[in-house]
Scaffold this motif. Structure first.
Motif, PDB file in Angstrom:
ATOM      1  N   PHE A   1     -10.446  23.319  -1.808  1.00 42.94           N
ATOM      2  CA  PHE A   1      -9.728  21.911  -1.025  1.00 42.94           C
ATOM      3  C   PHE A   1     -10.777  21.289  -0.483  1.00 42.94           C
ATOM      4  N   LEU A   2     -11.066  19.557  -0.534  1.00 46.90           N
ATOM      5  CA  LEU A   2     -11.526  19.034   0.379  1.00 46.90           C
ATOM      6  C   LEU A   2     -11.116  17.875   0.662  1.00 46.90           C
ATOM      7  N   LYS A   3     -10.568  17.429   1.427  1.00 44.14           N
ATOM      8  CA  LYS A   3     -10.097  16.300   2.175  1.00 44.14           C
ATOM      9  C   LYS A   3     -10.499  15.188   1.161  1.00 44.14           C
ATOM     10  N   GLN A   4      -9.883  13.699   2.164  1.00 37.66           N
ATOM     11  CA  GLN A   4     -10.488  12.893   0.863  1.00 37.66           C
ATOM     12  C   GLN A   4     -11.184  12.471  -0.115  1.00 37.66           C
ATOM     13  N   THR A   5     -10.165  13.600  -1.535  1.00 36.75           N
ATOM     14  CA  THR A   5     -10.059  13.117  -2.381  1.00 36.75           C
ATOM     15  C   THR A   5      -8.695  12.530  -3.175  1.00 36.75           C
ATOM     16  N   TYR A   6      -9.156  12.624  -5.126  1.00 37.26           N
ATOM     17  CA  TYR A   6      -7.933  12.540  -5.550  1.00 37.26           C
ATOM     18  C   TYR A   6      -6.734  13.509  -5.577  1.00 37.26           C
ATOM     19  N   ARG A   7      -7.607  14.648  -4.916  1.00 41.91           N
ATOM     20  CA  ARG A   7      -6.647  15.575  -5.645  1.00 41.91           C
ATOM     21  C   ARG A   7      -4.670  15.734  -4.694  1.00 41.91           C
ATOM     22  N   ASN A   8      -4.816  15.199  -3.434  1.00 37.92           N
ATOM     23  CA  ASN A   8      -3.515  14.846  -2.967  1.00 37.92           C
ATOM     24  C   ASN A   8      -3.561  13.313  -3.074  1.00 37.92           C
ATOM     25  N   ARG A   9      -3.891  11.805  -3.365  1.00 34.76           N
ATOM     26  CA  ARG A   9      -4.218  10.720  -3.131  1.00 34.76           C
ATOM     27  C   ARG A   9      -4.248  10.380  -4.073  1.00 34.76           C
ATOM     28  N   THR A  10      -3.059   8.748  -4.563  1.00 36.54           N
ATOM     29  CA  THR A  10      -3.427   8.087  -5.286  1.00 36.54           C
ATOM     30  C   THR A  10      -3.729   6.876  -4.973  1.00 36.54           C
ATOM     31  N   TYR A  11      -3.891   5.708  -5.811  1.00 38.63           N
ATOM     32  CA  TYR A  11      -3.902   3.986  -5.272  1.00 38.63           C
ATOM     33  C   TYR A  11      -2.896   3.155  -6.774  1.00 38.63           C
ATOM     34  N   ILE A  12      -2.055   2.714  -5.578  1.00 37.49           N
ATOM     35  CA  ILE A  12      -1.410   1.779  -6.313  1.00 37.49           C
ATOM     36  C   ILE A  12      -1.355   0.062  -6.017  1.00 37.49           C
ATOM     37  N   TYR A  13      -0.646  -0.799  -6.687  1.00 39.60           N
ATOM     38  CA  TYR A  13      -0.653  -1.705  -6.376  1.00 39.60           C
ATOM     39  C   TYR A  13       0.058  -2.561  -5.499  1.00 39.60           C
ATOM     40  N   GLY A  14       0.274  -2.998  -4.401  1.00 38.15           N
ATOM     41  CA  GLY A  14       1.465  -3.385  -3.924  1.00 38.15           C
ATOM     42  C   GLY A  14       1.236  -4.575  -3.427  1.00 38.15           C
ATOM     43  N   ALA A  15       2.511  -5.260  -2.587  1.00 37.07           N
ATOM     44  CA  ALA A  15       2.585  -6.842  -2.560  1.00 37.07           C
ATOM     45  C   ALA A  15       1.364  -7.221  -1.585  1.00 37.07           C
ATOM     46  N   ASN A  16       0.541  -6.304  -0.812  1.00 33.51           N
ATOM     47  CA  ASN A  16      -0.912  -6.547  -0.470  1.00 33.51           C
ATOM     48  C   ASN A  16      -1.806  -5.840  -0.638  1.00 33.51           C
ATOM     49  N   GLY A  17      -2.040  -5.874  -1.833  1.00 32.94           N
ATOM     50  CA  GLY A  17      -2.913  -5.604  -2.286  1.00 32.94           C
ATOM     51  C   GLY A  17      -3.145  -4.212  -2.385  1.00 32.94           C
ATOM     52  N   LYS A  18      -3.798  -3.005  -2.669  1.00 27.94           N
ATOM     53  CA  LYS A  18      -4.858  -1.733  -2.777  1.00 27.94           C
ATOM     54  C   LYS A  18      -4.249  -0.706  -1.751  1.00 27.94           C
TER      55      LYS A  18
ATOM     56  N   PRO B   1      -7.585  18.734 -12.230  1.00 32.46           N
ATOM     57  CA  PRO B   1      -6.477  17.739 -12.117  1.00 32.46           C
ATOM     58  C   PRO B   1      -5.623  17.312 -11.046  1.00 32.46           C
ATOM     59  N   THR B   2      -5.107  16.070 -10.737  1.00 31.71           N
ATOM     60  CA  THR B   2      -4.931  14.906  -9.833  1.00 31.71           C
ATOM     61  C   THR B   2      -3.640  14.117  -9.581  1.00 31.71           C
ATOM     62  N   TYR B   3      -3.626  14.110  -8.074  1.00 36.41           N
ATOM     63  CA  TYR B   3      -1.912  13.571  -8.001  1.00 36.41           C
ATOM     64  C   TYR B   3      -2.156  11.728  -9.341  1.00 36.41           C
ATOM     65  N   PHE B   4      -1.737  11.509 -10.052  1.00 39.28           N
ATOM     66  CA  PHE B   4      -1.336  10.559 -11.067  1.00 39.28           C
ATOM     67  C   PHE B   4      -2.539   9.788 -11.375  1.00 39.28           C
ATOM     68  N   PRO B   5      -3.627  10.830 -11.523  1.00 38.42           N
ATOM     69  CA  PRO B   5      -5.606  10.661 -12.201  1.00 38.42           C
ATOM     70  C   PRO B   5      -4.842   8.766 -12.509  1.00 38.42           C
TER      71      PRO B   5
END
Length: 207
Positions: free
Chosen positions: A33-50, A7-11
């Motif tokens: 728990f490991l760093k730099q994973t989608y457990r606490n990260r998600t990517y959206i499309y902003g005005a300047n890109g990813k 289960p990740t942050y807004f998969p």
């Protein structure tokens, strides 16, 4: 097909393609728990890109910490930042207002544990997509899983397999082109009720 997945942050899209094609889903909750994973990260499309949205967490002095035990660092106003980022990125999208009221409470009430917040967010997204999944939680961590498709590698944000997903219209695609495999929120806000049909028509790569 039975699957196990984090289960990740807004998969992202890949996670939901796996989920939508599953007969039953086991959520991995007993891993470290490991760093730099989608457990606490998600990517959206902003005005300047990813654009990355990260939930700050409290790291202990221990070498290992169970995912289920990791607490959110709520001293920062990360929820305000993430909500403002979503407004900036998607308020002109076709379906943002359609789902806004369902998502708003997630960013305006504090959660203590990252796993609990991710599961709650997942339930909200399933309601938005009108997805009815048979889900359960892992009882113990297993390196190898029998009779279950292992989609846990999808959690690795830094070691992603390339995905060939069909394009759809994104808010800033005229500026930066199509960006694949973003958060499910990107698909939801841009495609609305058609999002589920899109997910059902895609295939994913694990490696």
């Amino acid at each position: 097909m039975n699957i196990i997945i984090h289960p990740t942050y807004f998969p992202n899209i890949a996670h939901f393609v796996a989920l939508v094609n599953a007969e039953s889903v086991v959520f991995e909750v007993d891993d470290n728990f490991l760093k730099q994973t989608y457990r606490n990260r998600t990517y959206i499309y902003g005005a300047n890109g990813k654009l990355a949205l990260n939930i700050p967490v409290i790291h202990t002095q221990k070498n290992r910490q169970k995912y289920r035990d990791v607490k959110i660092f709520n001293d920062t106003k990360w929820q305000d930042l993430h909500w403002k980022s979503l407004l900036s990125a998607y308020r002109t999208s076709p379906f943002f207002e359609y789902y806004e009221d369902e998502l708003h409470p997630l960013f305006h009430s504090k959660a203590e544990f990252i796993l609990d917040f991710n599961l709650k967010s997942f339930d909200v997204i399933c309601d938005c997509l009108q997805m009815d999944l048979d889900t359960s939680k892992s009882k113990v961590y297993q390196t190898e899983i029998i009779n279950t498709a292992d989609f846990r590698p999808l959690v690795n944000a830094k070691k992603e397999a390339p995905q060939q997903f069909d394009t759809y219209t994104q808010v800033f695609s005229d500026k930066h082109g199509f960006i694949p495999n973003l958060s499910i929120l990107d698909l939801l806000f841009n495609e609305g009720p058609n999002a589920l049909n899109y997910l059902e028509s895609q295939t994913i790569n694990l490696y």
